[in-house]
Design an enzyme around this catalytic site. Sequence first.
Site, PDB file in Angstrom:
ATOM      1  N   CYS A  26      18.122 -64.500   8.395  1.00 52.11           N
ATOM      2  CA  CYS A  26      16.856 -64.118   7.783  1.00 52.11           C
ATOM      3  C   CYS A  26      16.485 -62.739   8.337  1.00 52.11           C
ATOM      4  O   CYS A  26      16.487 -62.542   9.560  1.00 52.11           O
ATOM      5  CB  CYS A  26      15.773 -65.140   8.112  1.00 52.11           C
ATOM      6  SG  CYS A  26      14.122 -64.618   7.552  1.00 52.11           S
ATOM      7  N   ASP A  34      20.629 -68.616   8.085  1.00 52.70           N
ATOM      8  CA  ASP A  34      20.534 -69.203   6.748  1.00 52.70           C
ATOM      9  C   ASP A  34      21.931 -69.670   6.371  1.00 52.70           C
ATOM     10  O   ASP A  34      22.931 -69.032   6.715  1.00 52.70           O
ATOM     11  CB  ASP A  34      20.039 -68.176   5.728  1.00 52.70           C
ATOM     12  CG  ASP A  34      18.563 -67.854   5.888  1.00 52.70           C
ATOM     13  OD1 ASP A  34      17.782 -68.787   6.140  1.00 52.70           O
ATOM     14  OD2 ASP A  34      18.199 -66.678   5.748  1.00 52.70           O
ATOM     15  N   VAL A  88      41.982 -60.368  -5.286  1.00 53.77           N
ATOM     16  CA  VAL A  88      41.491 -60.145  -3.927  1.00 53.77           C
ATOM     17  C   VAL A  88      42.365 -60.951  -2.970  1.00 53.77           C
ATOM     18  O   VAL A  88      42.744 -62.087  -3.261  1.00 53.77           O
ATOM     19  CB  VAL A  88      39.997 -60.515  -3.786  1.00 53.77           C
ATOM     20  CG1 VAL A  88      39.749 -62.009  -3.928  1.00 53.77           C
ATOM     21  CG2 VAL A  88      39.433 -60.005  -2.467  1.00 53.77           C
ATOM     22  N   GLU A  89      42.729 -60.351  -1.856  1.00 50.24           N
ATOM     23  CA  GLU A  89      43.505 -61.056  -0.841  1.00 50.24           C
ATOM     24  C   GLU A  89      42.537 -61.958  -0.085  1.00 50.24           C
ATOM     25  O   GLU A  89      41.479 -61.515   0.368  1.00 50.24           O
ATOM     26  CB  GLU A  89      44.184 -60.032   0.078  1.00 50.24           C
ATOM     27  CG  GLU A  89      45.216 -60.631   0.996  1.00 50.24           C
ATOM     28  CD  GLU A  89      44.600 -61.342   2.177  1.00 50.24           C
ATOM     29  OE1 GLU A  89      44.986 -62.497   2.423  1.00 50.24           O
ATOM     30  OE2 GLU A  89      43.720 -60.753   2.843  1.00 50.24           O
ATOM     31  N   SER A  90      42.862 -63.238   0.041  1.00 48.34           N
ATOM     32  CA  SER A  90      41.896 -64.238   0.508  1.00 48.34           C
ATOM     33  C   SER A  90      41.477 -64.070   1.969  1.00 48.34           C
ATOM     34  O   SER A  90      40.334 -64.361   2.312  1.00 48.34           O
ATOM     35  CB  SER A  90      42.419 -65.657   0.262  1.00 48.34           C
ATOM     36  OG  SER A  90      43.619 -65.870   0.956  1.00 48.34           O
ATOM     37  N   HIS A 145      18.366 -64.259   0.623  1.00 47.96           N
ATOM     38  CA  HIS A 145      19.413 -64.982  -0.108  1.00 47.96           C
ATOM     39  C   HIS A 145      19.869 -64.220  -1.351  1.00 47.96           C
ATOM     40  O   HIS A 145      21.065 -64.128  -1.627  1.00 47.96           O
ATOM     41  CB  HIS A 145      18.914 -66.359  -0.550  1.00 47.96           C
ATOM     42  CG  HIS A 145      18.421 -67.224   0.551  1.00 47.96           C
ATOM     43  ND1 HIS A 145      18.784 -67.107   1.872  1.00 47.96           N
ATOM     44  CD2 HIS A 145      17.558 -68.266   0.514  1.00 47.96           C
ATOM     45  CE1 HIS A 145      18.186 -68.027   2.601  1.00 47.96           C
ATOM     46  NE2 HIS A 145      17.427 -68.741   1.797  1.00 47.96           N
ATOM     47  N   GLU A 146      18.906 -63.726  -2.101  1.00 42.36           N
ATOM     48  CA  GLU A 146      19.225 -63.024  -3.344  1.00 42.36           C
ATOM     49  C   GLU A 146      20.090 -61.792  -3.070  1.00 42.36           C
ATOM     50  O   GLU A 146      21.072 -61.541  -3.766  1.00 42.36           O
ATOM     51  CB  GLU A 146      17.932 -62.614  -4.067  1.00 42.36           C
ATOM     52  CG  GLU A 146      17.041 -63.764  -4.477  1.00 42.36           C
ATOM     53  CD  GLU A 146      16.045 -64.220  -3.404  1.00 42.36           C
ATOM     54  OE1 GLU A 146      15.132 -64.980  -3.760  1.00 42.36           O
ATOM     55  OE2 GLU A 146      16.177 -63.826  -2.222  1.00 42.36           O
TER      56      GLU A 146
END
Length: 154
Positions: free
Chosen positions: A52, A59, A74-76, A93-94
């Site tokens: 936060c 969070d 994308v390479e994981s 969060h957004e």
Amino acid sequence: MSETIYSNLKQLGGDTIMPQSPEEAVLERVQNPQADVNYNVRFTAPEFTSLCPMTGQPDFAHLVIDYVPGDWLVESKSLKLFLGSFRNHGAFHEDCTISIARRLVTFLDPRWLRIGGYWYPRGGIPIDVFWQSGAMPADVWIPDQGVPPYRGRG
């Protein structure tokens, strides 16, 4: 060893340090050998964490990322390190959810991408954040993200 589509990867197969911020995190990609086919790739991060920005308290979220790749995958491991870099990052969060989506879209230029950020309650209110880059492709099987809405103890 001969050159392959994987030759440019620097993080996979070696020791890596968790980046201290999303800006410091290095995403890596490989050429999509199946670029002529539309298909869905799903990454699920059920233990995503950030901070936060006001209180510094942790969070927690369950993230589901679906994308239909174009020329790049994308390479994981690099994605895991990128997501882990949010652990010490303060943002709402957004902002976290949309920042992840935008970085992946910019980096990969996928045919389509969506993210579901299912955030656990803080202050008694769960906040879920959803975004997608455009209309869902009609010719690709993209299952429901499978995360039920928050129900509490009910």
